[in-house]
Design a protein around this motif. Structure first.
Motif, PDB file in Angstrom:
ATOM      1  N   LEU A 110      -1.533   7.751   5.346  1.00 53.86           N
ATOM      2  CA  LEU A 110      -2.326   6.835   6.173  1.00 53.86           C
ATOM      3  C   LEU A 110      -2.841   5.660   5.349  1.00 53.86           C
ATOM      4  N   TRP A 111      -3.401   5.965   4.172  1.00 52.46           N
ATOM      5  CA  TRP A 111      -3.929   4.913   3.310  1.00 52.46           C
ATOM      6  C   TRP A 111      -2.822   3.985   2.821  1.00 52.46           C
ATOM      7  N   LEU A 112      -1.659   4.549   2.489  1.00 56.24           N
ATOM      8  CA  LEU A 112      -0.558   3.715   2.016  1.00 56.24           C
ATOM      9  C   LEU A 112      -0.103   2.756   3.107  1.00 56.24           C
ATOM     10  N   GLY A 113      -0.003   3.259   4.332  1.00 56.15           N
ATOM     11  CA  GLY A 113       0.348   2.373   5.444  1.00 56.15           C
ATOM     12  C   GLY A 113      -0.669   1.261   5.624  1.00 56.15           C
ATOM     13  N   GLN A 114      -1.935   1.589   5.485  1.00 51.32           N
ATOM     14  CA  GLN A 114      -2.970   0.567   5.635  1.00 51.32           C
ATOM     15  C   GLN A 114      -2.903  -0.463   4.514  1.00 51.32           C
ATOM     16  N   ALA A 115      -2.601  -0.003   3.294  1.00 48.40           N
ATOM     17  CA  ALA A 115      -2.497  -0.934   2.166  1.00 48.40           C
ATOM     18  C   ALA A 115      -1.353  -1.914   2.365  1.00 48.40           C
ATOM     19  N   VAL A 116      -0.245  -1.437   2.929  1.00 47.11           N
ATOM     20  CA  VAL A 116       0.899  -2.320   3.172  1.00 47.11           C
ATOM     21  C   VAL A 116       0.652  -3.218   4.376  1.00 47.11           C
ATOM     22  N   GLY A 117       0.099  -2.652   5.441  1.00 51.62           N
ATOM     23  CA  GLY A 117      -0.078  -3.409   6.675  1.00 51.62           C
ATOM     24  C   GLY A 117      -1.232  -4.383   6.652  1.00 51.62           C
ATOM     25  N   ALA A 151     -10.021  -3.575  -7.461  1.00 48.86           N
ATOM     26  CA  ALA A 151     -10.189  -2.928  -6.163  1.00 48.86           C
ATOM     27  C   ALA A 151      -9.348  -1.657  -6.076  1.00 48.86           C
ATOM     28  N   VAL A 152      -8.124  -1.694  -6.603  1.00 58.09           N
ATOM     29  CA  VAL A 152      -7.264  -0.506  -6.595  1.00 58.09           C
ATOM     30  C   VAL A 152      -7.937   0.647  -7.349  1.00 58.09           C
ATOM     31  N   LEU A 153      -8.466   0.362  -8.526  1.00 60.69           N
ATOM     32  CA  LEU A 153      -9.113   1.407  -9.324  1.00 60.69           C
ATOM     33  C   LEU A 153     -10.387   1.908  -8.649  1.00 60.69           C
ATOM     34  N   GLN A 154     -11.107   1.009  -7.974  1.00 60.11           N
ATOM     35  CA  GLN A 154     -12.301   1.427  -7.241  1.00 60.11           C
ATOM     36  C   GLN A 154     -11.922   2.403  -6.123  1.00 60.11           C
ATOM     37  N   GLY A 155     -10.881   2.053  -5.379  1.00 63.58           N
ATOM     38  CA  GLY A 155     -10.424   2.944  -4.316  1.00 63.58           C
ATOM     39  C   GLY A 155      -9.991   4.296  -4.853  1.00 63.58           C
ATOM     40  N   THR A 175      -8.028  -9.380   3.278  1.00 64.37           N
ATOM     41  CA  THR A 175      -7.262  -8.159   3.558  1.00 64.37           C
ATOM     42  C   THR A 175      -6.483  -7.692   2.336  1.00 64.37           C
ATOM     43  N   VAL A 176      -6.054  -8.622   1.487  1.00 66.68           N
ATOM     44  CA  VAL A 176      -5.370  -8.228   0.253  1.00 66.68           C
ATOM     45  C   VAL A 176      -6.323  -7.429  -0.632  1.00 66.68           C
ATOM     46  N   ALA A 177      -7.560  -7.904  -0.782  1.00 71.82           N
ATOM     47  CA  ALA A 177      -8.538  -7.169  -1.581  1.00 71.82           C
ATOM     48  C   ALA A 177      -8.874  -5.832  -0.936  1.00 71.82           C
ATOM     49  N   GLY A 178      -9.043  -5.852   0.394  1.00 67.30           N
ATOM     50  CA  GLY A 178      -9.297  -4.599   1.091  1.00 67.30           C
ATOM     51  C   GLY A 178      -8.143  -3.618   0.951  1.00 67.30           C
ATOM     52  N   SER A 179      -6.915  -4.135   0.961  1.00 70.42           N
ATOM     53  CA  SER A 179      -5.753  -3.272   0.792  1.00 70.42           C
ATOM     54  C   SER A 179      -5.674  -2.700  -0.617  1.00 70.42           C
ATOM     55  N   LEU A 208      -5.042   1.059  -1.225  1.00 70.31           N
ATOM     56  CA  LEU A 208      -3.919   1.511  -2.051  1.00 70.31           C
ATOM     57  C   LEU A 208      -4.402   2.490  -3.121  1.00 70.31           C
ATOM     58  N   GLY A 209      -5.535   2.171  -3.745  1.00 65.42           N
ATOM     59  CA  GLY A 209      -6.093   3.080  -4.742  1.00 65.42           C
ATOM     60  C   GLY A 209      -6.428   4.434  -4.141  1.00 65.42           C
ATOM     61  N   GLN A 210      -6.980   4.429  -2.925  1.00 65.26           N
ATOM     62  CA  GLN A 210      -7.297   5.692  -2.262  1.00 65.26           C
ATOM     63  C   GLN A 210      -6.024   6.490  -1.962  1.00 65.26           C
TER      64      GLN A 210
END
Length: 423
Positions: free
Chosen positions: A70-77, A237-241, A354-358, A362-364
């Motif tokens: 789910l998280w990976l899909g959100q990171a891409v989308g 952001a990735v490491l934070q997630g 959205t890139v930062a949010g992704s 992605l980290g999650q």
């Protein structure tokens, strides 16, 4: 500020701004914060709801894999939806995303409860992530636009928006845990589908929804999105997630070990409580340090506060540990998204947010995919070790970047505003 050369907000706020005779932006109509809060609440309900539902039926390893999908899909989308929202306007993109996301969430619940093959559940989880409407990042893009270049107002607006996030991540996990215990483990995902369908639609059609930011064919290509500063912010952001996800998976594994899986959401909500307190303190006494310095300090403090997770042995200790981590979360997010607003181009602000949010998502996803199997094989402390490793890596990256600041965006070529009737 975020009020660069793109298309304007709807005619109502623009007309009000002119009536007041100057640069002070018009406040949004009152329902916007309510719609934004309830429309983004599914972002807090879905990950923990997915973990609770699959964990109750198939165990933490499978739960981590589905949540990671789910998280990976959100990171891409996420960036795709942000890019489309900038190009086509918020309304049509969000309306389609909300309807699709609600339908896919219902299909995911049916697949899990029906015991359908893991590959199908994973595919539906990816689809659920791909269609997440990105209400949080697009709301921040709206605040940046409404601030009209007023940096103080923008800071307050982003702080307020972070408060909505923190409130959602306090209410969401707690609500998911309560629903799992008192109703059914699937209740959180069903509620998420209803909220996104109703309040996501209201957010989409709200008068503040901007139309296309770039109406001239080919003009968007001349506005560059990526810069070294934005790349660094996304890496952080990735490491934070990953730090959040490792801690979240560890809490769920601990609760499962103690035969109290529904308590995981309540424990996780402790982070949102202390983070909200820290947010109010940050806004009341921001200090003189600039955003870059604040980001580095909060990352370093968070890395230290994550270490007590390794000594946790019960739910009370876990709640105390994640509450301590929460003290650094809100100041971290305020600084992170403030720097994204300064670094990203105004014409592509929705995409930049959205890139930062992704990056967070992605980290999650990566951490969930790693921490779930580790927790199943070696116990919950293995998942907590993933969180500590990610937090330490984030601090190391921030220190390695000492003396280098995310550069402010360069002025882009002026682009005519689209016809306000298209908003």
């Amino acid at each position: 500020g975020g009020g660069g050369g793109g298309g304007g907000v709807c005619r109502g706020p623009r007309r009000a701004r002119r009536a007041r005779g100057g640069g002070a932006p018009a406040p949004p109509p009152p329902p916007l914060p309510l719609h934004a809060f309830l429309a983004r609440l599914p972002a807090a309900l879905c990950p923990i709801g997915t973990l609770l539902l699959v964990n109750a039926r198939d165990g933490i390893a499978d739960a981590g894999a589905v949540a990671a999908a789910l998280w990976l899909g959100q990171a891409v989308g996420g960036p795709v939806i942000g890019r489309l929202a900038d190009r086509r306007g918020h309304r049509p993109v969000l309306l389609l995303a909300c309807a699709a996301n609600a339908a896919v969430l219902l299909a995911l619940v049916a697949a899990v409860l029906g015991g359908l093959p893991p590959a199908l559940r994973t595919a539906l989880a990816v689809a659920a992530g791909l269609t997440v409407p990105q209400v949080g990042p697009l709301a921040r893009a709206r605040w940046a636009r409404l601030a009209g270049g007023d940096e103080k107002l923008l800071g307050r607006a982003l702080s307020f928006d972070t408060t909505l996030d923190e409130a959602g991540f306090m209410v969401g996990p707690a609500l998911a845990g309560i629903l799992a215990v008192t109703v059914h483990p699937a209740a959180a995902l069903l509620l998420a589908a209803a909220l996104i369908l109703v309040f996501g639609t209201l957010f989409a059609v709200h008068p503040t929804a901007p139309g296309p930011a770039l109406a001239v064919p080919g003009a968007r290509a001349a506005v560059r999105l990526w810069s070294p500063g934005l790349v660094m912010l996304c890496a952080l952001a990735v490491l934070q997630g990953a730090a959040w996800s490792g801690a979240n998976t560890g809490v769920n594994a601990l609760a499962k070990t103690l035969d109290e899986p529904g308590a995981a959401g309540l424990v996780w909500a402790a982070m949102a409580v202390t983070s909200s307190i820290a947010r109010f303190v940050t806004v009341a006494r921001p200090g003189s340090a600039d955003l870059t310095v604040r980001l580095r300090w909060t990352i370093a403090v968070q890395a230290v506060l994550t270490l007590p997770l390794l000594a946790v042995s019960g739910l009370a200790g876990a709640a105390f540990a994640v509450a301590g981590i929460g003290l650094a979360v809100a100041p971290h997010l305020i600084a992170l998204f403030g720097l994204v607003e300064r670094t990203g181009p105004a014409e592509r602000m929705g995409e930049a947010m959205t890139v930062a949010g992704s990056g967070l998502i992605l980290g999650q996803a990566v951490a969930a995919a790693v921490a779930g199997p580790l927790a199943a094989a070696y116990g919950y402390r293995a998942a907590f070790a993933v969180a500590c490793t990610a937090a330490a890596a984030s601090a190391a990256l921030a220190l390695a970047a000492t003396g280098r600041r995310p550069s402010a965006r360069t002025p882009s070529r002026p682009v005519p505003s689209p016809d306000p009737r298209r908003s």
